[in-house]
Design a protein around this motif. Structure first.
Motif, PDB file in Angstrom:
ATOM      1  N   THR A  15     113.726  33.753  17.369  1.00 31.38           N
ATOM      2  CA  THR A  15     112.453  34.646  17.315  1.00 31.38           C
ATOM      3  C   THR A  15     112.421  35.128  18.921  1.00 31.38           C
ATOM      4  OG1 THR A  15     111.246  33.062  16.211  1.00 31.38           O
ATOM      5  CG2 THR A  15     109.731  34.212  17.662  1.00 31.38           C
ATOM      6  N   TYR A 137     109.106  34.636   9.744  1.00 36.03           N
ATOM      7  CA  TYR A 137     107.782  34.259   9.817  1.00 36.03           C
ATOM      8  C   TYR A 137     107.319  32.866   9.782  1.00 36.03           C
ATOM      9  CZ  TYR A 137     107.497  39.256   8.552  1.00 36.03           C
ATOM     10  OH  TYR A 137     107.565  40.570   8.406  1.00 36.03           O
ATOM     11  N   HIS A 138     106.226  32.413   9.790  1.00 37.04           N
ATOM     12  CA  HIS A 138     105.701  31.003   9.471  1.00 37.04           C
ATOM     13  C   HIS A 138     104.515  31.082   8.727  1.00 37.04           C
ATOM     14  CE1 HIS A 138     104.433  26.808  10.327  1.00 37.04           C
ATOM     15  NE2 HIS A 138     105.548  26.811  10.545  1.00 37.04           N
ATOM     16  N   TYR A 141     101.683  29.756  11.523  1.00 37.15           N
ATOM     17  CA  TYR A 141     101.702  30.115  12.942  1.00 37.15           C
ATOM     18  C   TYR A 141     101.954  31.738  13.135  1.00 37.15           C
ATOM     19  CZ  TYR A 141     102.506  25.292  13.440  1.00 37.15           C
ATOM     20  OH  TYR A 141     102.525  23.914  13.520  1.00 37.15           O
ATOM     21  N   ASN A 142     102.603  32.312  12.012  1.00 36.14           N
ATOM     22  CA  ASN A 142     103.004  33.832  12.093  1.00 36.14           C
ATOM     23  C   ASN A 142     103.197  34.078  10.712  1.00 36.14           C
ATOM     24  OD1 ASN A 142     104.101  36.088  13.113  1.00 36.14           O
ATOM     25  ND2 ASN A 142     106.340  35.257  13.181  1.00 36.14           N
ATOM     26  N   SER A 144     103.080  36.543   7.430  1.00 32.48           N
ATOM     27  CA  SER A 144     103.368  38.052   7.207  1.00 32.48           C
ATOM     28  C   SER A 144     101.971  38.869   6.700  1.00 32.48           C
ATOM     29  CB  SER A 144     104.303  38.285   6.151  1.00 32.48           C
ATOM     30  OG  SER A 144     104.254  39.734   5.621  1.00 32.48           O
ATOM     31  N   THR A 200     102.544  30.078  23.009  1.00 29.18           N
ATOM     32  CA  THR A 200     102.607  31.372  22.065  1.00 29.18           C
ATOM     33  C   THR A 200     103.905  32.103  22.091  1.00 29.18           C
ATOM     34  OG1 THR A 200     101.492  33.175  23.506  1.00 29.18           O
ATOM     35  CG2 THR A 200     100.243  31.859  22.127  1.00 29.18           C
ATOM     36  N   VAL A 201     104.526  32.839  21.114  1.00 30.98           N
ATOM     37  CA  VAL A 201     105.888  33.573  21.236  1.00 30.98           C
ATOM     38  C   VAL A 201     105.674  34.575  22.334  1.00 30.98           C
ATOM     39  CG1 VAL A 201     106.993  35.287  19.814  1.00 30.98           C
ATOM     40  CG2 VAL A 201     106.034  33.400  18.782  1.00 30.98           C
TER      41      VAL A 201
END
Ligand code: AP5
Ligand code: MG
Ligand code: ZN
Length: 217
Positions: A15, A137-138, A141-142, A144, A200-201
């Protein structure tokens, strides 16, 4: 800029690497991605690598070092590179050292992403990857924006075959035994930068860029 991005499985190497290599305009070299591509194409390398990957073991050093050495000799690596998931053993790190010396270049930095085991388990078992473009993706948490499809290319999302609970636990153990010693290895060389990976990313990316900028002076 020549960087190693280290951290246990699920720490967010891929990521962050996607973001950093775009920002720094350097190639992203992921041995895991190279092996997955070879598996998909059913090449001799892929057939050998799959035996190890499916159980969460490391592919033998000689094989791994060989493909990285070849990749680093390609022209686009002259402007720098980011290594993601390599080296993973002390023998690989020593071999990288020799290769870089032969190429007449030095590493700038080793970034080590710190994330606890429980969070790693959740990240890996909830990961989904786009079959077409590789976007990650997650489920929690993330996710799509396009649901079961990739929000970038509408490709199908799938779960990596080594992201099952049993294999993930083994990968984390293998990391502790074989890869964690590299933290001290690069610390001794004065190259290690620890970065908290439980933010966070965006916050992590910002911290890495800040640290890289200040190290460059
Ligand atoms: P490889 O593909 O390198 O896998 P890994 O090191 O186990 O790491 P992952 O790709 O699973 O995790 P990541 O850190 O990239 O996390 P990601 O960004 O995807 O290697 C696979 C296999 O190949 C190995 O097991 C081995 O067999 C073989 N291999 C590879 N290199 C080798 C080598 N050098 N020597 C020998 N064998 C080798 O993120 C994970 C999830 O978390 C995603 O869902 C993501 O959306 C989510 N996430 C990311 N960041 C955050 C955040 N900040 N907050 C919340 N969620 C986040
Ligand atoms: Mg990865
Ligand atoms: Zn896609």
């Amino acid at each position: 800029m020549r960087i190693i991005l280290m951290g246990p499985p699920g720490a967010g190497k891929g990521t962050q690497a996607d973001f950093l290599t775009k920002e720094l305009k350097i190639p992203h070299i992921s041995t895991g991605e190279m092996f997955r591509k070879a598996v998909k194409e059913n090449t001799p390398l892929g057939i050998e690598a799959k035996r190890y990957m499916d159980s969460g073991q490391l592919v033998p050093d000689a094989v791994t070092v060989g493909i990285v050495k070849e990749r680093l000799a390609e022209a686009d690596c002259q402007k720098g590179f980011l290594l993601d998931g390599f080296p993973r053993t002390v023998a690989q790190a020593d071999a990288l050292d020799v290769t870089l010396r032969e190429l007449g270049v030095k590493l700038n930095q080793v970034i080590n992403l710190l994330v606890g085991r429980d969070a790693l388990l959740q990240r890996l078992t909830g990961r989904r990857v786009c079959k077409s473009c590789g976007a990650t993706y997650h489920v929690l948490y993330n996710p799509s924006a396009a649901g079961q499809k990739c929000q970038l290319c509408q490709g199908e999302l799938y779960q990596r075959s080594d992201d099952t609970e049993a294999t993930v636990a083994n990968r984390l153990d293998v990391y502790e035994q074989q890869t964690a010693p590299l933290v001290a290895y690069y610390e001794k060389k004065g190259l290690l930068l620890n970065i908290a990976g439980n933010e966070t990313v965006e916050a992590i990316a910002e911290n890495i860029l800040k640290v890289l900028g200040s190290e460059q002076g």
